[in-house]
Structures are given as structure tokens and as C-alpha cells.
Design a protein around this motif. Structure first.
Motif, PDB file in Angstrom:
ATOM      1  N   ARG A   1    -131.061 131.194 -31.584  1.00 41.53           N
ATOM      2  CA  ARG A   1    -129.822 132.039 -31.472  1.00 41.53           C
ATOM      3  C   ARG A   1    -129.863 133.296 -31.283  1.00 41.53           C
ATOM      4  O   ARG A   1    -129.406 133.902 -30.442  1.00 41.53           O
ATOM      5  N   THR A   2    -130.887 133.943 -32.479  1.00 41.01           N
ATOM      6  CA  THR A   2    -130.994 135.280 -32.309  1.00 41.01           C
ATOM      7  C   THR A   2    -131.449 135.802 -31.040  1.00 41.01           C
ATOM      8  O   THR A   2    -131.115 136.847 -30.333  1.00 41.01           O
TER       9      THR A   2
ATOM     10  N   SER B   1    -131.287 134.282 -28.071  1.00 42.06           N
ATOM     11  CA  SER B   1    -130.440 134.202 -27.157  1.00 42.06           C
ATOM     12  C   SER B   1    -129.286 135.509 -27.113  1.00 42.06           C
ATOM     13  O   SER B   1    -128.703 135.789 -26.257  1.00 42.06           O
ATOM     14  N   PHE B   2    -128.791 135.590 -28.411  1.00 47.39           N
ATOM     15  CA  PHE B   2    -127.908 136.752 -28.738  1.00 47.39           C
ATOM     16  C   PHE B   2    -128.508 138.227 -28.029  1.00 47.39           C
ATOM     17  O   PHE B   2    -127.715 138.670 -27.477  1.00 47.39           O
TER      18      PHE B   2
ATOM     19  N   GLN C   1    -117.049 128.092 -30.947  1.00 49.69           N
ATOM     20  CA  GLN C   1    -118.030 127.577 -31.547  1.00 49.69           C
ATOM     21  C   GLN C   1    -117.317 126.803 -32.868  1.00 49.69           C
ATOM     22  O   GLN C   1    -117.841 125.889 -33.341  1.00 49.69           O
TER      23      GLN C   1
ATOM     24  N   ASN D   1    -119.456 134.779 -31.859  1.00 54.48           N
ATOM     25  CA  ASN D   1    -119.770 133.458 -31.301  1.00 54.48           C
ATOM     26  C   ASN D   1    -120.982 132.943 -32.085  1.00 54.48           C
ATOM     27  O   ASN D   1    -120.810 131.715 -32.361  1.00 54.48           O
ATOM     28  N   TRP D   2    -122.168 133.344 -31.828  1.00 49.70           N
ATOM     29  CA  TRP D   2    -123.507 133.032 -32.583  1.00 49.70           C
ATOM     30  C   TRP D   2    -123.277 132.858 -33.968  1.00 49.70           C
ATOM     31  O   TRP D   2    -124.200 132.173 -34.566  1.00 49.70           O
TER      32      TRP D   2
ATOM     33  N   CYS E   1    -121.383 129.661 -34.430  1.00 46.31           N
ATOM     34  CA  CYS E   1    -122.350 128.535 -34.386  1.00 46.31           C
ATOM     35  C   CYS E   1    -123.465 128.265 -35.186  1.00 46.31           C
ATOM     36  O   CYS E   1    -123.726 127.223 -35.555  1.00 46.31           O
ATOM     37  N   SER E   2    -124.100 129.587 -35.828  1.00 39.06           N
ATOM     38  CA  SER E   2    -125.312 129.065 -36.627  1.00 39.06           C
ATOM     39  C   SER E   2    -124.731 128.599 -37.736  1.00 39.06           C
ATOM     40  O   SER E   2    -125.262 127.740 -38.537  1.00 39.06           O
TER      41      SER E   2
END
Length: 352
Positions: A31-32, A34-35, A190, A328-329, A332-333
């Protein structure tokens, strides 16, 4: 494979527990990455400037979302079937190894992409900005109009510090409302628990009474296929019906389907001591998950970035979208990494 990886014992102990936490840490690292990629993507030239047609905004966004969903579905099929027969100690390593080529290909593609015309204009490289805009516009006149729009936006701000000051230090009421909408919309996307449901679909189905490994894998693949097909609904209806009606319909559908899933899991938890299978409960669980994924995919999933990009002013768009993606992330995380401990603490049906 996926069911074994998420098949944690009820107490949260043993090798399965370590496997889940290692997977979650890996997902957090992904995710990091992707961010960082998505934040950089906000500076890339896409047809969503004020002068470009609104229809092209949504089609570009939805096309990207369809590609991402199709890739996720393909990887789900591979991990669920091609790797399902491998031992656990090899299966999760093979799954991570298969994830290496896509980001390398993505990085190669990004290197071949042109620079953002807005960034070029901020550096005084107008000729290069015009060349990029001519490649992404239908006519030279449109490219000139878009370049003038960018120049005015760049002239209205004084460096990056001026943008952050306008967003946080001295925001106007309009900017406050827009930023609140972006942050809340991205966070709620999310907060609907879509990633928790998708990532741990095998575990959810198993708790609902589906004991057959092949049935769990087939149902998991069906979730990915439904998610992919549902994105076409937003593609064809977002410009016809409007963003807000689809978002409202999506939110209502998510509320109804998650309530249905909670009731089904509550019934499954009440019958946990029975030895006979409960096909009705299992079928209701699968239908609820499929309906939830459909409701999410027709509105909240593709329209959150589309709506946010359209309401942000051009001079605030890059920083505003980056803040939205960060929210968002983080959401999500947080949800993905607390799902398993929470499910083990209060059980899937919130019963002790």
C-alpha cells in the motif's frame, strides 16, 4: 492457498497467526508503494482539465479502474487455483514472487510517460508543456486553451507553499467544503470495509459454513468476476445519471448488504455448534458478499477519485488529490490490519 493463508486459528496463535501478520505487513508495504505511485500519477497528464470534456474524465478514470479490477481478478484466479496445491511454506512465497513483475512493468511504463504539462509550466518550460498537451488534445486550439488555463492557475499561486497555505492556513469557505468532501469521500470508500471483505473472503465464507476448499475458492473467484463486471455499470451510467445519484445508490446498497452479511454471520455463529451443514446460510453469505461488491463497484469505488478530481480547483488538484489518497490508504491499512485480530477477539459474528 488463500484460504490457508487466512485460515487463522480462533485464538490467534500458532503458525497461521504468524502467516497472517506477515501477509498483513506485506500488504502494508504494498500500500505504501501504491500510495507513492498514485500520488505521482496525479501529476501525470490525464484528460481531466477544466477544458477537457467531462465524459472523458469519467471514461479515463473508469478505464483505469477496470484494468486494476481485471488484474486483481486474474491474480485471484492464479493464487486460488494455480497455487492452491502448493504447501503453505511455498505457496505464499510463490504468490509474493508473482507480484514482482507487475510493479517493474509499471515503473518501465511510467518512465516512458511524458511529464506533467502543469509541472513543466511551473518551471517555465512552456514549449515542452505545449508539446505534451498537443499529444493529449484533440486539436492544437484545445492545447493552447489548456496551456493558458494552466498558466493562469500557476500564476495564481506562489509555489507549493502557497497551495498548502490556501488549503490549511487561510482556506476560503469553498476550499474547506471541497477539501472536506474529498477527505471524507476517500476515507469512507475504504471505511466500507471493501478491502477487508475482499482480502479475507475465504475466511468469511468458511465462517459461514462453507467447508469445501474448492467451493470457497470458486466463490472467491466469483467475487472478483462480479467486481470486474460491475465497474461497467458506472462507466455507462455515471455521465447519464450523474455522480451523486450513483454515489447515493452505492452507499445505500453497501449499508443494506453489509447489514445482511452481519445477520447471516450472526446466524452462522448461532449454529456453530451444529454438525449438520447449513447450505442456506452459506448461500446467503455468498449472495450478500456479491451484492456488497456490486454496490461498491457501481458507485463508491470508481466515482470517489472522479468526483474529487472534478470538484478540486486546478491549482489545488495535485495536493488535494494526494491528501485524499493518503486518507484512503491510511483508512485501508487500519481496517485491513485490524480485521483478523478483531474477528478473533469478538468472533466474526460479534459473539463471545
Amino acid at each position: 492457498m488463500e484460504m490457508e493463508a487466512t485460515g487463522m486459528d480462533a485464538g490467534g496463535h500458532g503458525p497461521s497467526s504468524w502467516t497472517n501478520w506477515s501477509l498483513e505487513l506485506g500488504q502494508s508495504g504494498f500500500r505504501t508503494l501504491s500510495f507513492r505511485i498514485e500520488t505521482r500519477e496525479k501529476e501525470r497528464p490525464t484528460p481531466r482539465g477544466p477544458r477537457s470534456p467531462r465524459r472523458s474524465h469519467s471514461r479515463c478514470r473508469h478505464s483505469r479502474h477496470r484494468r486494476q479490477t481485471a488484474a486483481a481478478t486474474t491474480s485471484s484466479v492464479v493464487s486460488n487455483y494455480a497455487l492452491a496445491g502448493l504447501p503453505l511454506r511455498l505457496g505464499w512465497r510463490a504468490m509474493f514472487a508473482l507480484g514482482v513483475p507487475p510493479p517493474l512493468l509499471l515503473a518501465t511504463g511510467v518512465l516512458a510517460m511524458p511529464e506533467s504539462p502543469r509541472w513543466l509550466a511551473m518551471r517555465g518550460r512552456d514549449d515542452e508543456a505545449r508539446a505534451v498537451l498537443e499529444r493529449t488534445s484533440d486539436a492544437p486550439a484545445e492545447a493552447r486553451d489548456r496551456l493558458e488555463e494552466i498558466r493562469r492557475a500557476v500564476a495564481a499561486q506562489v509555489g507549493g507553499a502557497g497551495v498548502w497555505r490556501e488549503l490549511f492556513v487561510r482556506p476560503s469557505p469553498m476550499v474547506r467544503r471541497i477539501l472536506a468532501n474529498v477527505l471524507v469521500l476517500y476515507s469512507f470508500q475504504q471505511a466500507s470495509s471493501i478491502d477487508a471483505i475482499v482480502l479475507y473472503t475465504p475466511l468469511v465464507f468458511k465462517k459461514a459454513g462453507i467447508s469445501s476448499t474448492s467451493a470457497v475458492l470458486a466463490a472467491t473467484v466469483a467475487v472478483g468476476l462480479v467486481k470486474t463486471l460491475s465497474t461497467f455499470v458506472a462507466t455507462f451510467l455515471s455521465d447519464r445519471l450523474g455522480r451523486c445519484p450513483l454515489l447515493l445508490a452505492s452507499a445505500a446498497g453497501i449499508a443494506v448488504t453489509l447489514t445482511s452479511l452481519g445477520i447471516v454471520l450472526l446466524c452462522a455463529g448461532a449454529r456453530a455448534g451444529e454438525t449438520t451443514p447449513t447450505p442456506a446460510v452459506a448461500a446467503a453469505c455468498v449472495v450478500s458478499v456479491l451484492a456488497f461488491v456490486t454496490a461498491f463497484s457501481i458507485g463508491l469505488s470508481p466515482l470517489a477519485p472522479t468526483y474529487s478530481a472534478e470538484i478540486l480547483p486546478l491549482q489545488l488538484r495535485a495536493q488535494g488529490m494526494s491528501l485524499g489518497i493518503a486518507a484512503n490508504w491510511v483508512t485501508c491499512s487500519s481496517i485491513s490490519m485490524t480485521f483478523i485480530p478483531l474477528a478473533n477477539s469478538i468472533t466474526m459474528a460479534a459473539r463471545r
